[in-house]
Design an enzyme around this catalytic site. Structure first.
Site, mmCIF file in Angstrom:
data_model
loop_
_atom_site.group_PDB
_atom_site.id
_atom_site.type_symbol
_atom_site.label_atom_id
_atom_site.label_comp_id
_atom_site.label_asym_id
_atom_site.label_seq_id
_atom_site.Cartn_x
_atom_site.Cartn_y
_atom_site.Cartn_z
ATOM 1 N N SER A 114 0.719 -1.017 -0.376
ATOM 2 C CA SER A 114 0.428 -0.119 0.054
ATOM 3 C C SER A 114 0.929 1.117 -0.293
ATOM 4 O O SER A 114 2.118 0.989 0.928
ATOM 5 C CB SER A 114 -0.961 0.223 1.511
ATOM 6 O OG SER A 114 -2.061 -1.339 1.215
ATOM 7 N N GLU B 276 2.727 5.563 2.979
ATOM 8 C CA GLU B 276 3.499 4.976 3.228
ATOM 9 C C GLU B 276 4.832 4.046 3.173
ATOM 10 O O GLU B 276 5.610 4.471 3.739
ATOM 11 C CB GLU B 276 2.240 4.341 3.738
ATOM 12 C CG GLU B 276 2.689 2.669 4.533
ATOM 13 C CD GLU B 276 1.767 1.510 4.832
ATOM 14 O OE1 GLU B 276 0.547 2.011 4.762
ATOM 15 O OE2 GLU B 276 2.205 0.734 5.425
#
Ligand code: FAD
Length: 310
Positions: free
Chosen positions: A232, A304
């Site tokens: 992600s 992230e």
């Protein structure tokens, strides 16, 4: 000869160091995204003692270094990483303490190896992390979260070496941990994780295998392993009311390409490398997704994946 090279060439003559020292090592081979230029010096200590020694040695020499786990959350620049990369890949001992019901994993132990160990020893508690292409050191640093559980939920303590070269044990305090954030990113930053102690109880082997397989299968169905990626790209945020991937999807960005990088047509929060992506291609897509989602919704997506290198 430059200073970095001079220091590196001296390392093998130091009796305290056991391991390898290599030069101009392509980071493509050490990251799941398969992007990045060379690490100027790539050091692989063979044991924790050598790992601590080399960290302190480089610090004494005022050299910068980057700690590499399994490279599954990294985007390395085309210029590569000047100075030293210290890989934890050989720090892979896994043990179980039945009395305390703790799994003790050296920092470089991968979840593939940990899962195998748990299955072989009928240990339950870590099934949700099966299939995570990470080392435990990287997962503690990131406070990885899979299928509703964070590493901090099962962690009891971490042995680490701090920025002054002192080895200590951190005992879990849940207040220090947040969603995908660990103390090693804030008040313990500059420390290197040596080993992690994780709760694991005796369970039923067959059930453990079934649950691990279920999670790995689910990742396959979601296209996690189809193309090189770093998982992600953006964190989720419950304030958005929906997953970041959905916001990107609703902005019509699935499938958008930049050079060799593409927002996965099947998953808005994955960027994949179609073969010849560069860190710049990936960065442009990250910026495009952030900007477009912000313009549409006012939500600021938080990245992230970690961009590193020169
Ligand atoms: C297909 C795929 C699926 C993924 N799914 C998930 C998921 O479900 N949940 C999730 O949270 N993440 C997921 N990720 C992202 C990634 O696996 C995690 O962020 C993981 O925790 C990174 O671990 P690593 O060992 O690869 O660390 P690396 O990528 O090598 O490093 C990440 C950071 O940790 C630091 N670090 C590594 N080891 C140490 C150490 N010993 N001491 C101090 N610092 C250290 C590095 O310096 C770097 O800053 C996925 C990635 C991929 C490719």
């Amino acid at each position: 000869m430059n200073m970095v090279r001079k220091i590196a060439e001296n390392i093998n003559s130091l009796s305290e160091f056991v391991g390898t020292v290599e030069y101009d090592v392509s980071m493509k081979n050490y990251t799941t995204f398969k992007v990045g230029g060379p690490a100027e010096v790539f050091i692989t200590p063979k044991n924790l003692k050598s790992f601590c020694f080399i960290k302190n040695y480089l610090q004494e020499k005022e050299q910068k270094y980057f700690i590499l786990g399994n490279g599954s959350n990294l985007v390395v620049s085309e210029k590569g990483i000047s100075g030293f990369v210290i890989s934890t890949q050989k720090l892979n001992l896994i043990q179980y303490n039945l009395a305390t019901e703790e799994l003790i994993c050296e920092a470089g132990a991968t979840f593939d190896a940990i899962t195998e160990f748990c299955i072989n020893n009928s240990l339950t508690g870590l099934e949700c992390f099966a299939g995570l292409p990470a080392s435990i050191g990287g997962a503690v640093y990131m406070n990885a979260r899979c299928y509703g559980s964070s590493i901090s939920d099962i962690l009891t303590s971490v042995d680490y070496i701090n920025s002054s070269g002192i080895i200590s044990t951190y005992s879990i305090n849940q207040l220090d941990w947040e969603y995908k954030t660990s103390p090693f990113k804030n008040f313990l930053s500059g420390s290197c994780i040596l080993s992690a102690h994780l709760l694991a109880r005796k369970g039923i082997k067959k059930t453990i295998i079934t649950n691990c397989e279920k999670n790995i299968e689910n990742r396959k169905e979601k296209g996690h392993y189809k193309y090189p990626s770093a998982g992600s790209v953006f964190k989720n945020n419950h304030k958005f009311g929906k997953p970041s991937g959905q916001l990107i999807d609703e902005a019509g960005l699935k499938g958008v390409k930049c050079g060799g990088a593409q927002i996965a047509p099947w998953h808005g929060n994955f960027i994949v490398n179609n073969g010849n992506a560069t860190a710049d291609d990936i960065k442009k897509l990250v910026d495009q997704a952030s900007q477009t989602v912000f313009n549409r919704t006012g939500f600021k997506l938080e990245c992230e994946i970690i961009f590193c290198g020169d």
